[in-house]
Scaffold this motif. Structure first.
Motif, mmCIF file in Angstrom:
data_model
loop_
_atom_site.group_PDB
_atom_site.id
_atom_site.type_symbol
_atom_site.label_atom_id
_atom_site.label_comp_id
_atom_site.label_asym_id
_atom_site.label_seq_id
_atom_site.Cartn_x
_atom_site.Cartn_y
_atom_site.Cartn_z
ATOM 1 N N ARG A 21 -49.153 -2.630 20.388
ATOM 2 C CA ARG A 21 -48.559 -3.491 19.374
ATOM 3 C C ARG A 21 -47.392 -2.771 18.694
ATOM 4 O O ARG A 21 -47.478 -1.589 18.373
ATOM 5 C CB ARG A 21 -49.597 -3.872 18.317
ATOM 6 N N PRO A 22 -46.294 -3.478 18.451
ATOM 7 C CA PRO A 22 -45.167 -2.852 17.740
ATOM 8 C C PRO A 22 -45.596 -2.361 16.358
ATOM 9 O O PRO A 22 -46.270 -3.077 15.612
ATOM 10 C CB PRO A 22 -44.152 -4.003 17.622
ATOM 11 N N ALA A 60 -41.316 -11.970 23.547
ATOM 12 C CA ALA A 60 -40.007 -11.323 23.350
ATOM 13 C C ALA A 60 -40.195 -9.885 22.871
ATOM 14 O O ALA A 60 -39.499 -8.963 23.335
ATOM 15 C CB ALA A 60 -39.179 -12.120 22.340
ATOM 16 N N GLU A 61 -41.150 -9.669 21.944
ATOM 17 C CA GLU A 61 -41.429 -8.311 21.475
ATOM 18 C C GLU A 61 -42.000 -7.460 22.607
ATOM 19 O O GLU A 61 -41.687 -6.264 22.717
ATOM 20 C CB GLU A 61 -42.412 -8.357 20.301
ATOM 21 N N LYS A 89 -41.392 -7.758 25.824
ATOM 22 C CA LYS A 89 -40.299 -7.393 26.730
ATOM 23 C C LYS A 89 -39.415 -6.303 26.121
ATOM 24 O O LYS A 89 -38.938 -5.404 26.829
ATOM 25 C CB LYS A 89 -39.472 -8.632 27.081
ATOM 26 N N ALA A 90 -39.235 -6.378 24.808
ATOM 27 C CA ALA A 90 -38.429 -5.347 24.138
ATOM 28 C C ALA A 90 -39.113 -3.987 24.214
ATOM 29 O O ALA A 90 -38.449 -2.952 24.393
ATOM 30 C CB ALA A 90 -38.189 -5.753 22.683
ATOM 31 N N GLU A 91 -40.440 -3.965 24.099
ATOM 32 C CA GLU A 91 -41.188 -2.707 24.202
ATOM 33 C C GLU A 91 -41.071 -2.129 25.605
ATOM 34 O O GLU A 91 -40.917 -0.915 25.788
ATOM 35 C CB GLU A 91 -42.657 -2.931 23.844
ATOM 36 N N VAL A 92 -41.147 -2.988 26.617
ATOM 37 C CA VAL A 92 -41.015 -2.523 28.006
ATOM 38 C C VAL A 92 -39.632 -1.917 28.227
ATOM 39 O O VAL A 92 -39.487 -0.851 28.855
ATOM 40 C CB VAL A 92 -41.271 -3.680 28.991
ATOM 41 N N LEU A 93 -38.595 -2.585 27.702
ATOM 42 C CA LEU A 93 -37.234 -2.077 27.849
ATOM 43 C C LEU A 93 -37.083 -0.708 27.179
ATOM 44 O O LEU A 93 -36.486 0.221 27.740
ATOM 45 C CB LEU A 93 -36.237 -3.072 27.243
ATOM 46 N N SER A 150 -40.811 -9.976 38.887
ATOM 47 C CA SER A 150 -40.327 -11.317 39.218
ATOM 48 C C SER A 150 -40.950 -12.367 38.320
ATOM 49 O O SER A 150 -40.399 -13.462 38.152
ATOM 50 C CB SER A 150 -40.634 -11.630 40.686
ATOM 51 N N SER A 151 -42.100 -12.048 37.731
ATOM 52 C CA SER A 151 -42.728 -12.929 36.742
ATOM 53 C C SER A 151 -43.421 -12.061 35.699
ATOM 54 O O SER A 151 -43.858 -10.946 36.000
ATOM 55 C CB SER A 151 -43.743 -13.863 37.407
ATOM 56 N N PHE A 152 -43.490 -12.588 34.475
ATOM 57 C CA PHE A 152 -44.099 -11.848 33.367
ATOM 58 C C PHE A 152 -44.723 -12.885 32.449
ATOM 59 O O PHE A 152 -44.019 -13.647 31.785
ATOM 60 C CB PHE A 152 -43.026 -11.037 32.633
ATOM 61 N N SER A 153 -46.066 -12.936 32.429
ATOM 62 C CA SER A 153 -46.769 -14.033 31.773
ATOM 63 C C SER A 153 -46.851 -13.862 30.257
ATOM 64 O O SER A 153 -46.550 -12.792 29.718
ATOM 65 C CB SER A 153 -48.194 -14.143 32.328
ATOM 66 N N GLU A 154 -47.279 -14.916 29.610
ATOM 67 C CA GLU A 154 -47.699 -14.813 28.217
ATOM 68 C C GLU A 154 -48.925 -13.896 28.153
ATOM 69 O O GLU A 154 -49.566 -13.642 29.184
ATOM 70 C CB GLU A 154 -48.052 -16.196 27.669
ATOM 71 N N PRO A 155 -49.282 -13.380 26.981
ATOM 72 C CA PRO A 155 -50.439 -12.473 26.894
ATOM 73 C C PRO A 155 -51.716 -13.127 27.423
ATOM 74 O O PRO A 155 -52.014 -14.280 27.097
ATOM 75 C CB PRO A 155 -50.558 -12.181 25.397
#
Length: 509
Positions: free
Chosen positions: A158-159, A107-108, A110-114, A126-131
């Motif tokens: 890293r945030p 979730a963090e 995806k927030a950084e990408v946004l 279309s897909s975005f995996s776990e680290p």
């Protein structure tokens, strides 16, 4: 500088070093004097309970740094490239840092990408995996582009990592000043310069646009290298805190069983790893500065694929020629020439004896060349060479230390694939080819051509220089102005002759 914050942070750092057993190792490496040792132990010992325990399965120094967090892990990695500062023993310990930390949440990520790209992850991918990998600075996710379905790797910082690093670097500067004040003997190791060097490295890695640029430059330089790949950067999906590049499948360079199962020739791979590194360092003057097994994969077709371009090395052409001549001299066992190259380059003070230096080099080289092929080590030779040059008064050169450290790593990767590889036989064609192209009549003509082109650029400035000189001559305040004007006219005339000659030489080529 926030004094209370630094003091508290350093007490916890000292407590962790003491608790993990790393304190003695670090103080020995930095040659800490008895006064400072006593002060540190007196301050730290009562607070051991504040220190982190770390992983007891790791050596003391990596155990402590890993427990203290990302900034300390990265600091240890940078120090592992500086055996001139911390000594060979601690440098070897620090190289085992795994650079692995618990990942932050998807979730963090995806927030950084946004925040960086201004578009939700779901609209881009279309897909975005776990680290799939988590390191001290960033982590990587595998994703697929929504419009084409292509697989890409998305690296995300890293945030809050920038703020955390700034706080720790602040504490490092505070510690360096304390060490220099309380332990004069440590000043020869230049603690403040070490921290400044570390700050420069880390701040560069905290801007993924710079890493993207490094990857793009490296890819352009190596585009014609057979059997070598650098993933392409997706610039439209890369920003300061997010970097997107092509996803490339491959086998880890350290997984010999998988390489054998895939039918790949490990001996050929080992030779290519070493030759590629030497080609990049000598031909391009730009090389991967962290070319360990974790940053290399082997494709199904046998191609070597490089990743992670946060640490890159750059050496100028003159240094490359010196380095090549030194290696070439050792390959031919011409120790007198190797000694002369060191003096010609100014690496060893002119008041020392060339013959004595050549004798010392022979004492280094001959035992190594007498070894079995599986034990001949270029990295060991370079290490011994630095010891000898230090005894003869050679000053430390940072760019050569990174080159030496990377050579050690690359040789280790090659030997893990083929323990019987003869390093010198593999290196000889690359070094010999470079020497033939960069040293000799052909190289001299190329140098003259480049010099002529540079000088020719001054041609358009000649009218301005002439006008300025005439103004000075017509308005002389005292004698000094007159001399300056005449000097400028003389230099202008000389410049005109040189530039004219430059155009002629350039035209000939």
């Amino acid at each position: 500088m926030r004094g209370p914050h630094n003091i508290i942070r350093l007490i916890r750092t000292g407590a962790t070093l003491e608790r993990t057993g790393a304190m003695a190792v670090v103080m020995d490496a930095f040659d800490v004097g008895p006064l400072l040792r006593g002060v540190i132990r007196t301050v730290v010992w009562p607070f051991q309970w504040l220190g982190y325990a770390g992983d007891p399965m790791m050596p003391p120094a990596p155990r402590a740094l890993t427990a203290l967090g990302p900034a300390y892990i990265k600091f240890g990695q940078v120090l592992s490239t500086r055996p001139d500062v911390v000594g060979d023993e601690l440098a070897v310990q620090l190289r085992v840092l795994q650079d692995k930390l618990p990942p932050f949440s998807i979730a963090e990520a995806k927030a950084e990408v946004l925040r960086e790209l201004g578009v939700p992850v779901e609209q881009i991918f279309s897909s975005f995996s776990e680290p799939v990998a988590a390191a001290s600075l960033a982590q990587v996710h595998k994703a697929h582009l929504a419009d084409t379905g292509e697989a890409v790797a998305v690296k995300i910082l890293r945030p809050g990592i920038e703020r955390a690093f700034r706080q720790d670097i602040d504490a490092f500067y505070f510690a360096a000043r304390v060490i220099e004040a309380l332990s004069p003997s440590s000043r020869r190791l230049r603690p403040m310069e070490v921290v400044t060097h570390f700050e420069g490295v880390v701040m560069g890695e905290l801007d993924l646009r710079l890493e993207s640029a490094a990857a793009a430059e490296f890819k352009a330089n190596t585009a014609k290298d057979a059997g070598f790949q650098v993933p392409s950067i997706r610039w439209d999906l890369s920003r300061r805190r997010v970097m997107t590049l092509d996803w490339v499948e491959g086998i880890g360079a350290g997984d010999n069983a998988a390489l054998d199962a895939a039918g790949l020739d490990r001996s050929a791979l080992a030779a290519r790893v070493l030759q590629l590194f030497l080609s990049h360092a000598l031909r391009d003057g730009y090389f991967h500065g962290d070319m360990h097994q974790g940053n290399l994969k082997i494709g199904a077709n046998g191609d070597i694929i490089a990743f992670d371009f946060g640490i890159m090395g750059r050496i100028d052409e003159y240094t490359r020629r010196v380095y090549a001549e030194i290696l070439f001299g050792f390959i031919r066992r011409d120790y007198q020439r190797v000694a002369e190259v060191h003096f010609e380059a100014g690496y060893v003070p002119a008041d020392r004896s060339v013959d004595d230096f050549a004798r010392a080099l022979r004492a280094v080289g001959e035992p190594i060349f007498g070894m079995d092929a599986s034990r001949i080590s270029m990295a060991r030779l370079l290490s011994y060479l630095f010891e000898v040059t230090e005894r003869f008064g050679m000053e430390t050169r940072t760019e050569l230390i990174l080159l030496q450290r990377t050579m050690v790593v690359v040789e280790g990767v090659a030997r893990s694939m083929d323990p019987r590889m003869n390093i010198w036989q593999v290196a000889q064609p690359i070094v010999t080819d470079y020497v033939a192209k960069s040293i000799g009549p052909k190289a001299l003509l190329n140098d003259l051509r480049r010099t002529a082109l540079v000088l020719a650029r001054f041609g358009p400035q000649l009218p301005r220089l002439a006008e300025e000189a005439l103004i000075r001559l017509n308005n002389p305040p005292p004698q000094q102005r007159l001399r300056d004007g005449r000097d400028q006219l003389a230099w202008m005339a000389f410049g005109g002759a040189v530039v004219g000659g430059a155009w002629v030489i350039a035209a000939l080529f």
